[in-house]
Design a protein around this motif. Sequence first.
Motif, PDB file in Angstrom:
ATOM      1  N   GLY A 131      10.985 -33.995   4.070  1.00  0.00           N
ATOM      2  CA  GLY A 131       9.779 -33.751   4.633  1.00  0.00           C
ATOM      3  C   GLY A 131       8.631 -33.057   3.645  1.00  0.00           C
ATOM      4  N   GLU A 132       9.024 -32.368   2.622  1.00  0.00           N
ATOM      5  CA  GLU A 132       8.314 -31.737   1.774  1.00  0.00           C
ATOM      6  C   GLU A 132       7.855 -32.997   0.812  1.00  0.00           C
ATOM      7  OE1 GLU A 132       9.726 -27.076   1.167  1.00  0.00           O
ATOM      8  OE2 GLU A 132      10.688 -28.607   0.347  1.00  0.00           O
ATOM      9  N   ALA A 137       3.601 -36.864  -1.409  1.00  0.00           N
ATOM     10  CA  ALA A 137       3.266 -37.916  -1.714  1.00  0.00           C
ATOM     11  C   ALA A 137       1.956 -38.270  -1.224  1.00  0.00           C
ATOM     12  CB  ALA A 137       4.131 -38.944  -1.236  1.00  0.00           C
ATOM     13  N   ARG A 138       1.733 -37.782   0.234  1.00  0.00           N
ATOM     14  CA  ARG A 138       0.448 -37.678   1.021  1.00  0.00           C
ATOM     15  C   ARG A 138      -0.604 -37.225   0.189  1.00  0.00           C
ATOM     16  NH1 ARG A 138      -2.271 -34.483   3.934  1.00  0.00           N
ATOM     17  NH2 ARG A 138      -0.711 -32.912   3.900  1.00  0.00           N
ATOM     18  N   LEU A 148       1.327 -38.715  -8.564  1.00  0.00           N
ATOM     19  CA  LEU A 148       2.211 -37.740  -9.283  1.00  0.00           C
ATOM     20  C   LEU A 148       3.674 -37.650  -8.330  1.00  0.00           C
ATOM     21  CD1 LEU A 148      -0.431 -35.117 -10.676  1.00  0.00           C
ATOM     22  CD2 LEU A 148       0.949 -36.936 -11.897  1.00  0.00           C
ATOM     23  N   ALA A 149       3.568 -38.395  -7.426  1.00  0.00           N
ATOM     24  CA  ALA A 149       4.731 -38.174  -6.341  1.00  0.00           C
ATOM     25  C   ALA A 149       5.957 -39.445  -6.372  1.00  0.00           C
ATOM     26  CB  ALA A 149       4.348 -37.918  -5.058  1.00  0.00           C
ATOM     27  N   ALA A 150       7.138 -39.022  -6.345  1.00  0.00           N
ATOM     28  CA  ALA A 150       7.846 -40.215  -6.208  1.00  0.00           C
ATOM     29  C   ALA A 150       8.084 -40.631  -4.829  1.00  0.00           C
ATOM     30  CB  ALA A 150       9.416 -39.531  -6.658  1.00  0.00           C
ATOM     31  N   LYS A 151       8.619 -41.891  -4.658  1.00  0.00           N
ATOM     32  CA  LYS A 151       8.636 -42.280  -3.374  1.00  0.00           C
ATOM     33  C   LYS A 151       9.542 -41.431  -2.505  1.00  0.00           C
ATOM     34  CE  LYS A 151      10.342 -46.276  -0.631  1.00  0.00           C
ATOM     35  NZ  LYS A 151      11.129 -47.523  -0.637  1.00  0.00           N
ATOM     36  N   PRO A 152       9.161 -40.896  -1.442  1.00  0.00           N
ATOM     37  CA  PRO A 152      10.074 -40.073  -0.860  1.00  0.00           C
ATOM     38  C   PRO A 152      11.230 -40.571  -0.474  1.00  0.00           C
ATOM     39  CG  PRO A 152       7.791 -40.049   0.362  1.00  0.00           C
ATOM     40  CD  PRO A 152       7.985 -41.059  -0.761  1.00  0.00           C
ATOM     41  N   GLY A 153      12.582 -39.671  -0.475  1.00  0.00           N
ATOM     42  CA  GLY A 153      13.836 -40.022  -0.664  1.00  0.00           C
ATOM     43  C   GLY A 153      14.400 -40.579  -2.164  1.00  0.00           C
TER      44      GLY A 153
END
Length: 202
Positions: A131-132, A137-138, A148-153
């Motif tokens: 969830g974080e 990512a959002r 600056l975010a990896a794909k969740p998971g």
Amino acid sequence: MGIEAVNSRIAQIQSRIIAMQTQQATAPKQASPGTSATSGSGSTFATALADAMGTQSSAGVAKSYSLNSKGIPTELAGYGNGKIPANALAKVGDTGHKLWAPAAESLNRMIADAKAQGVKIGITDSYRSYGEQVDVARRKGLYSQGGLAAKPGTSEHGWGMATDLDLNNKAQAWMRANGEKYGFVENTPREPWHWAFKPKAL
């Protein structure tokens, strides 16, 4: 006994093993290489069990781990990215941040060693639940799209094996010279604060 109770007991055993390793590392070694293992069967078993469970020695020498094809410890892969249970994580000092227990232990040791050399290493992020990861990512955008975010998971933070550090120029230079000794590598372009724990394979 429920699964939570079993996991809690495993965490207690891991903590005891780490404590025993610390005691062994500070005690003078009396046994020679040819000494029979029977005289110290208790400590020999504890050491073997610790090795099998992937803990680290207090001397800073990285132990080896059973890793999957992506370099993730099999014990973590079984939980899933962003789904690591609390009893598999450990605190980073008194910061409120947590990492996979062997990574946290190594980071704590590294921060202490740096401090002894006059270098301050802070921490701004650590383990992220799924969830974080979605929230980051959002807010920050996907790395693949310039964010600056990896794909969740898929985040290294989701395995409890990455930390974002607060580093001034001196600390950044220290990390680049010493981080790998503690298992941490700077592996994300555009993110000099991101350091990932890379365990050695068995």
